[in-house]
Scaffold this active site. Structure first.
Site, mmCIF file in Angstrom:
data_model
loop_
_atom_site.group_PDB
_atom_site.id
_atom_site.type_symbol
_atom_site.label_atom_id
_atom_site.label_comp_id
_atom_site.label_asym_id
_atom_site.label_seq_id
_atom_site.Cartn_x
_atom_site.Cartn_y
_atom_site.Cartn_z
ATOM 1 N N CYS A 130 50.420 41.043 38.013
ATOM 2 C CA CYS A 130 49.150 41.696 37.662
ATOM 3 C C CYS A 130 49.305 43.195 37.435
ATOM 4 O O CYS A 130 48.712 43.753 36.502
ATOM 5 C CB CYS A 130 48.110 41.426 38.749
ATOM 6 S SG CYS A 130 48.690 41.710 40.429
ATOM 7 N N HIS A 242 43.046 46.750 40.336
ATOM 8 C CA HIS A 242 44.253 47.541 40.597
ATOM 9 C C HIS A 242 44.189 48.845 39.809
ATOM 10 O O HIS A 242 43.768 48.859 38.642
ATOM 11 C CB HIS A 242 45.504 46.779 40.154
ATOM 12 C CG HIS A 242 45.875 45.611 41.029
ATOM 13 N ND1 HIS A 242 45.196 45.278 42.174
ATOM 14 C CD2 HIS A 242 46.877 44.695 40.903
ATOM 15 C CE1 HIS A 242 45.764 44.211 42.724
ATOM 16 N NE2 HIS A 242 46.782 43.842 41.979
#
Length: 344
Positions: A130, A242
């Site tokens: 990710c 994130h």
């Protein structure tokens, strides 16, 4: 005639998001089958306005299925993806099990869609980590314009990257702080509530963690093996999204204004970069969104041809489920697969 799609690991955070995104984007599926382990048999999951009952991965026959979106973990994928591929079903795997296999394409559609042609060797396509996915979406257009030499990236990764258990632990610990209950660390190595932890995945011999190594290896495989990259990956008390502070050294001159214009036109990127209070994106705003957001674009005065960026994305979407569905869309759009029912 539409496709038959299986989603393995359908009861997890990413599996549920895959089901949402398949429906949101109108993927041409006539049938969607959620799969999980035996303990999840009969569990119900949502697919648009429909409710689907989970079936068992171990006993499912993939011979009539066109694509399997795999989000059941590395060990399960290592065992099952080759079996599924041999039944003529293309596996798009979200784990790290196949990313570094030379016979398995590692794909971010905005970055290296043409590499997908190699999937026929094993009928497996890998989805990147990710944190790497959002990074290379931002790096690719800049690399094309000015050739990247070196990247220094520090990540601020949400607890959803560690699954439902990570999200539950942050919630439980935060509550415990306020009511003065004992705090126990189970998923993470230290308390995550009101703290940050500079440790994601296993430690390696050189002192880096496997998460940091993944970013290096995957960027080289997808973007350019000549790029030098060093990463420090940190878990932060954020539920979803994130963030990355990225420092880039280029071979050719590039200004902040030039980079801003290049990124405005780049697929998958959304620029929010005003030099004022709140003129940037945080993980909170990225949650539930598809874009990779880029802010704080500025020149690095300590380097020739250097830039700094702030990159934010929903790790459950672009970092995992969305990217997986986008890969499936490429297979369909390029005519690389046809529905088995139609072929029969």
């Amino acid at each position: 005639m539409g496709f038959k799609i299986a989603v393995a690991g359908a009861t997890g955070n990413v599996g549920r998001e895959m089901l949402n995104i398949l429906e949101e984007r109108g993927f041409p599926a006539d049938e969607v089958v959620p799969l999980a382990s035996r303990r999840s048999l009969g569990t119900e999951v949502s697919y648009g306005d429909r409710t689907l009952k989970v079936k068992v991965l171990d006993t499912y026959d993939f011979s009539g299925t066109d694509i399997c979106l795999m989000s059941a973990g590395g060990a399960v994928s290592k065992e099952w993806s080759p079996r599924i591929g041999k039944q003529g079903c293309v596996v798009i795997d979200n784990s790290s099990a196949w990313r570094y296999d030379a016979d398995v394409p590692l794909i971010v559609p905005e970055v290296n869609a043409d590499a997908i042609d190699g999937f026929t060797k094993k009928n497996i396509i890998a989805n990147p980590n990710c944190s790497t996915a959002q990074l290379v979406v931002a790096l690719k257009p800049l690399h094309d314009a000015a050739t990247i030499r070196r990247v220094v990236v520090s990540t601020y990764q949400s607890v959803s990257g560690a699954g439902k258990e990570g999200m539950d632990e942050l919630f439980e610990q935060t509550r415990a702080v306020f009511v003065a209950d004992p705090i126990e660390a189970k998923t993470f190595t230290k308390r995550i509530a009101f703290n940050v932890i500079p440790h994601i995945d296993l430690f390696m011999e050189d002192g880096s963690t496997k998460e940091e190594w993944k970013m290096v290896a995957e960027t080289k495989k997808m973007l350019d093996p000549k790029i030098k990259l060093t990463a420090t990956c940190v878990r932060v008390p954020v539920f979803i999204g994130h963030s990355e502070a990225v420092n880039i050294e280029f071979e050719k001159p590039i200004t902040a204004d030039e980079a801003r214009e290049i990124l405005r036109e780049a697929p998958g990127c959304l620029i929010v970069d005003k030099r004022e209070d709140g003129g940037y994106v945080t993980p909170l705003e990225s949650a539930g969104e598809d874009a990779t957001y880029i802010s704080r674009i500025r020149e690095d005065s300590t380097l020739d041809n250097g830039l700094n960026l702030w990159v934010v994305s929903d790790n459950l979407r672009k970092g995992a489920a969305l990217n997986t569905v986008q890969i499936a869309e490429i297979l369909v759009a390029r005519g690389l697969i046809t529905p088995k029912k139609q072929a029969a």
